[in-house]
Structures are given as structure tokens and as C-alpha cells.
Design an enzyme around this catalytic site. Structure first.
Site, mmCIF file in Angstrom:
data_model
loop_
_atom_site.group_PDB
_atom_site.id
_atom_site.type_symbol
_atom_site.label_atom_id
_atom_site.label_comp_id
_atom_site.label_asym_id
_atom_site.label_seq_id
_atom_site.Cartn_x
_atom_site.Cartn_y
_atom_site.Cartn_z
ATOM 1 N N CYS A 1 40.651 36.482 47.205
ATOM 2 C CA CYS A 1 40.425 37.860 47.619
ATOM 3 C C CYS A 1 38.979 38.277 47.324
ATOM 4 O O CYS A 1 38.351 37.783 46.387
ATOM 5 C CB CYS A 1 41.401 38.780 46.881
ATOM 6 S SG CYS A 1 41.341 40.504 47.421
ATOM 7 N N ASP B 1 38.193 40.953 46.038
ATOM 8 C CA ASP B 1 38.248 41.794 44.850
ATOM 9 C C ASP B 1 37.253 41.303 43.797
ATOM 10 O O ASP B 1 37.250 40.124 43.425
ATOM 11 C CB ASP B 1 39.671 41.754 44.281
ATOM 12 C CG ASP B 1 39.935 42.843 43.258
ATOM 13 O OD1 ASP B 1 39.205 42.890 42.251
ATOM 14 O OD2 ASP B 1 40.881 43.635 43.451
ATOM 15 N N ARG C 1 37.171 41.600 40.756
ATOM 16 C CA ARG C 1 37.757 41.167 39.485
ATOM 17 C C ARG C 1 38.220 39.716 39.505
ATOM 18 O O ARG C 1 38.583 39.161 38.461
ATOM 19 C CB ARG C 1 38.944 42.075 39.127
ATOM 20 C CG ARG C 1 38.578 43.535 38.967
ATOM 21 C CD ARG C 1 39.830 44.406 38.919
ATOM 22 N NE ARG C 1 40.557 44.385 40.187
ATOM 23 C CZ ARG C 1 41.716 45.003 40.400
ATOM 24 N NH1 ARG C 1 42.275 45.690 39.410
ATOM 25 N NH2 ARG C 1 42.307 44.957 41.580
ATOM 26 N N HIS D 1 46.439 37.748 43.870
ATOM 27 C CA HIS D 1 46.255 38.246 42.511
ATOM 28 C C HIS D 1 46.988 39.559 42.292
ATOM 29 O O HIS D 1 47.317 40.281 43.236
ATOM 30 C CB HIS D 1 44.763 38.424 42.194
ATOM 31 C CG HIS D 1 44.104 39.519 42.970
ATOM 32 N ND1 HIS D 1 44.002 40.811 42.500
ATOM 33 C CD2 HIS D 1 43.522 39.534 44.194
ATOM 34 C CE1 HIS D 1 43.376 41.563 43.392
ATOM 35 N NE2 HIS D 1 43.078 40.809 44.432
ATOM 36 N N CYS E 1 46.456 43.773 43.771
ATOM 37 C CA CYS E 1 45.596 43.616 44.953
ATOM 38 C C CYS E 1 45.600 44.910 45.767
ATOM 39 O O CYS E 1 46.666 45.418 46.140
ATOM 40 C CB CYS E 1 46.112 42.452 45.806
ATOM 41 S SG CYS E 1 45.191 42.190 47.336
#
Length: 204
Positions: free
Chosen positions: A39, A41, A43, A98, A101
Site C-alpha cells: 500500500c 500508506d 506507515r 495492512h 488501511c
């Protein structure tokens, strides 16, 4: 931006010299062993969570770790998959979802995406996953998001198999597909057990 520039300066000054031999080799060699599809993302940092060195992972990051089914035409995700499998010869492909999300949370909650037309269109690549999660009517809240994250990994693995380079490599036994789910809060991960179809703790 200043912090990033300063970070690069620290890398050049403090980190690069200690790994000079590695970077000298990488300057002329590109032989990753795995394709990691994760992703976007911020993080979820593939090299950090897998503890791999530069050059070991070929990485594709998209919102919701989505892999559109193969179609003819210009597609950056398809081109990257084709290059990784067909040219670089990666032996493993990981699709990693994850916890928490944002893309899956929006789908699970039925959030209003009318102001984000590109995002709404992109997330249609998770329609199969959403349909599977919707069938479990008892799920709600965080449980629903967690289920959708896993269903989405399954759906994207299926989409991945529609890509000719992947289909060919699978038939020839040159590549293995893996489905992972990474939990941000605990630092743990689960992997898809292909025999049972369930996600189990990832073990080295």
C-alpha cells in the site's frame, strides 16, 4: 522539505560511506529476488518491515495495494509487474495488505467518495473483495475492516494471476505468490496458507 534534505545529507555523510561497497555493486547490478506489492500508506515501508537491503526488493505501492486485472494498454502497475517477473526474474511476489488501511476502511464503511472521483474509480479494483466481505453480514466496525483487508489480498492475488508474465512464470514454476497482512500496531504479520486458505502467523 528541509528535514528531508537534511536527512539526505546525513545519509551521504554518515550512512553511504559505511555501505560504499554495496552501493558500488548496485550502481551496475539490479537483481532483486522478490516483487513486493504494498500500500502507498506512509506507515508501511517494505524495506523496513522485511529488513532487506537496497537492491533486494522490487517495490510497487498503490492505494489499497490494488492490482488491476490485466488489460492491454498503458498501465504502470502492469508494466512494473511484467518487468519484475519477465526481465528481472524475481522468484517471489508478495501482495501485502495492512491494518487500518484507509482504502479498505472507506470501502468497509461505505464512505462518500463523490469528491474523490479518481479514488472511487481506483477502488473498484477491490469490488470482489468487498462482495466477499459483505456476504459476512455479522461483521461490523474494526472486524469488518480487518476482514476486508484479508479478502482484498486474496482478490489482488487473483488479479495478479491474470497478468501474462505471471501466468507464464507460474506454469513454468519460476515464481511463487504470497499474501501477507501486516499489523502496524504490533509489528506482526500473517501469511496466506494456500492449503487451508486461511491466514496464519508469518514465520521465518
Amino acid at each position: 522539505m528541509n528535514e528531508m534534505a537534511q536527512g539526505f545529507q546525513r545519509f551521504s555523510r554518515d550512512v553511504f560511506p559505511t555501505r560504499a561497497a554495496l552501493f558500488k555493486r548496485l550502481a551496475t547490478t539490479h537483481q532483486p529476488t522478490a516483487l513486493f506489492i504494498g500500500c502507498s500508506d506512509a506507515r508501511v515501508v517494505p524495506e523496513l518491515i522485511t529488513q532487506t537491503d537496497p537492491g533486494e526488493l522490487f517495490v510497487i505501492r498503490t492505494a489499497g495495494n490494488l492490482v488491476p486485472p490485466y488489460t492491454r494498454g498503458a498501465d504502470g502497475v502492469a508494466a512494473s509487474i511484467e518487468y519484475a517477473v519477465g526481465v528481472l526474474g524475481v522468484t517471489d511476489v508478495i501482495v501485502c495488505g495492512h491494518s487500518a488501511c484507509g482504502a479498505m476502511t472507506a470501502l468497509a464503511s461505505g464512505g462518500d467518495l463523490t469528491g474523490l472521483p479518481a479514488v472511487a474509480t481506483w477502488l473498484h479494483h477491490a469490488d470482489v473483495a468487498k462482495a466477499r466481505t459483505d456476504a459476512a453480514e455479522h461483521l461490523a466496525g474494526a472486524e469488518r475492516v480487518a476482514a476486508l483487508v484479508k479478502d482484498n489480498v486474496l482478490a489482488q492475488l487473483a488479479n495478479l494471476k491474470t497478468h501474462p508474465s505471471v501466468a507464464k512464470a507460474l506454469v513454468q514454476g519460476r515464481v511463487t505468490l504470497h499474501g501477507w497482512v501486516y499489523d502496524i500496531g504490533s509489528g506482526s504479520a500473517e501469511t496466506l496458507d494456500t492449503d487451508s486458505g486461511r491466514f496464519v502467523a508469518l514465520a521465518g
